[in-house]
Design an enzyme around this catalytic site. Sequence first.
Site, PDB file in Angstrom:
ATOM      1  N   ASP A 166       1.028  -1.335  -0.005  1.00  0.00           N
ATOM      2  CA  ASP A 166       0.001  -0.197  -0.092  1.00  0.00           C
ATOM      3  C   ASP A 166       0.955   1.234   0.014  1.00  0.00           C
ATOM      4  OD1 ASP A 166      -2.231   1.540  -0.156  1.00  0.00           O
ATOM      5  OD2 ASP A 166      -2.838   1.129   2.048  1.00  0.00           O
ATOM      6  N   HIS A 192       2.381   3.507  -9.036  1.00  0.00           N
ATOM      7  CA  HIS A 192       2.168   2.290  -9.239  1.00  0.00           C
ATOM      8  C   HIS A 192       3.319   1.615 -10.025  1.00  0.00           C
ATOM      9  CE1 HIS A 192      -1.754   2.430  -7.438  1.00  0.00           C
ATOM     10  NE2 HIS A 192      -2.235   3.083  -8.434  1.00  0.00           N
ATOM     11  N   LEU A 244      10.468 -20.886  -4.701  1.00  0.00           N
ATOM     12  CA  LEU A 244       9.551 -19.894  -3.946  1.00  0.00           C
ATOM     13  C   LEU A 244       8.081 -20.050  -4.673  1.00  0.00           C
ATOM     14  CD1 LEU A 244       9.997 -16.442  -2.304  1.00  0.00           C
ATOM     15  CD2 LEU A 244       8.441 -16.575  -4.149  1.00  0.00           C
TER      16      LEU A 244
HETATM   17  C1  IPE Z   1      -5.568  -2.694  -0.316  1.00  0.00           C
HETATM   18  O1  IPE Z   1      -5.132  -1.361  -0.268  1.00  0.00           O
HETATM   19  C2  IPE Z   1      -5.433  -3.213  -1.400  1.00  0.00           C
HETATM   20  C3  IPE Z   1      -4.045  -3.474  -2.246  1.00  0.00           C
HETATM   21  C4  IPE Z   1      -3.000  -3.224  -1.630  1.00  0.00           C
HETATM   22  C5  IPE Z   1      -4.058  -4.104  -3.422  1.00  0.00           C
HETATM   23  P1  IPE Z   1      -6.236  -0.216  -0.467  1.00  0.00           P
HETATM   24  O2  IPE Z   1      -5.313   1.003  -0.599  1.00  0.00           O
HETATM   25  O3  IPE Z   1      -7.169  -0.359  -1.784  1.00  0.00           O
HETATM   26  O4  IPE Z   1      -6.854  -0.177   0.812  1.00  0.00           O
HETATM   27  P2  IPE Z   1      -7.907   0.906   1.324  1.00  0.00           P
HETATM   28  O5  IPE Z   1      -8.786   1.568   0.596  1.00  0.00           O
HETATM   29  O6  IPE Z   1      -6.899   1.858   2.346  1.00  0.00           O
HETATM   30  O7  IPE Z   1      -8.414  -0.097   2.882  1.00  0.00           O
HETATM   31  C1  IPE Z   2      -1.547   0.244  -3.341  1.00  0.00           C
HETATM   32  O1  IPE Z   2      -1.410   1.646  -3.261  1.00  0.00           O
HETATM   33  C2  IPE Z   2      -1.890  -0.356  -4.755  1.00  0.00           C
HETATM   34  C3  IPE Z   2      -3.114  -0.633  -4.916  1.00  0.00           C
HETATM   35  C4  IPE Z   2      -4.237  -0.660  -4.171  1.00  0.00           C
HETATM   36  C5  IPE Z   2      -3.464  -1.168  -6.344  1.00  0.00           C
HETATM   37  P1  IPE Z   2      -2.419   2.913  -3.314  1.00  0.00           P
HETATM   38  O2  IPE Z   2      -2.998   3.125  -4.899  1.00  0.00           O
HETATM   39  O3  IPE Z   2      -3.699   2.349  -2.371  1.00  0.00           O
HETATM   40  O4  IPE Z   2      -1.938   3.890  -2.816  1.00  0.00           O
HETATM   41  P2  IPE Z   2      -2.382   4.796  -1.764  1.00  0.00           P
HETATM   42  O5  IPE Z   2      -3.078   4.272  -0.498  1.00  0.00           O
HETATM   43  O6  IPE Z   2      -3.582   5.758  -2.566  1.00  0.00           O
HETATM   44  O7  IPE Z   2      -1.362   5.794  -1.084  1.00  0.00           O
HETATM   45 MG    MG Z   3      -4.205   2.441  -0.588  1.00  0.00          MG
END
Ligand code: IPE
Ligand code: IPE
Ligand code: MG
Length: 245
Positions: A19, A36, A130
């Site tokens: 995240d 990303h 792995l």
């Molecule tokens: C969880 O992160 C999903 C992934 C890392 C793929 P999100 O950014 O979607 O989660 P919330 O919205 O903060 O709970």
């Molecule tokens: C995690 O990073 C990747 C996915 C959920 C696909 P985020 O896109 O949720 O990044 P934040 O949480 O907005 O910083």
């Molecule tokens: Mg996120």
Amino acid sequence: MNPASTPTQVPYHLAIIMDGNGRWAKSRGLPRLAGHHAGTENLRRILRSCVKHGIKILTLYAFSTENWGRPADEVRGLMGILEQVIERELNELHAEGVRIRHIGRMNGIAPRLQRKITHAVEMTRNNDTLILNVALNYGGRQEIIDAVRRLLADGVKPEALDDALFGQYLYTDGLPDPDLIVRTSGEMRVSNFLIWQGAYAEYYATPTYWPDFNEDELQKALDHYASRERRFGLVAEQTIAARSK
Ligand code: IPE
Ligand code: IPE
Ligand code: MG
């Protein structure tokens, strides 16, 4: 060497909620997709480091069932990035003995990406360095619903159902539960990730955004894990006795 940096106990199955890509980009004045991209650049070094540490299963949360609700541009961009990652990394992962698995609903993923996932899974199916378990279009609740639907369709008798049988109906069939679940970017929530399998997982959260989560950050998470006492509902004396058996 500092004993803290040589954990005696390494998780067999590590899972990561990757995240913070968006905030990483924002803090640099970049568009979210740049975050990303940076996030996928990080996969290689963390995967290598996991192999070095002797971790046998790495589950990565790449895209949740709820992430479809993001702005269409971001979803489209993310799907493109995921396709590119498979194309770019597959041969090398295969050469390194990595076995790729997918957890989540195939249904809903664009057919071209579905074909790439299936190809990667087929190509690497006999590898054993792995297991890289990619959670894509994954939701823990949806996984449980899918399991129940199949259980009902199979006519499983209520009294025959137990933890082990239920586990066979989950996407993770055949894999042990995660020992350690890491979440980057400071959030303290599960966000629908491995809610059945994580029943007794250790959790570790770091404020570091996923693109900055490097080998040292992984080491910190592993040190933390090694210092935990997992009791599984028992008392300390029992778990010590069980370990020495
Ligand atoms: C969880 O992160 C999903 C992934 C890392 C793929 P999100 O950014 O979607 O989660 P919330 O919205 O903060 O709970
Ligand atoms: C995690 O990073 C990747 C996915 C959920 C696909 P985020 O896109 O949720 O990044 P934040 O949480 O907005 O910083
Ligand atoms: Mg996120």
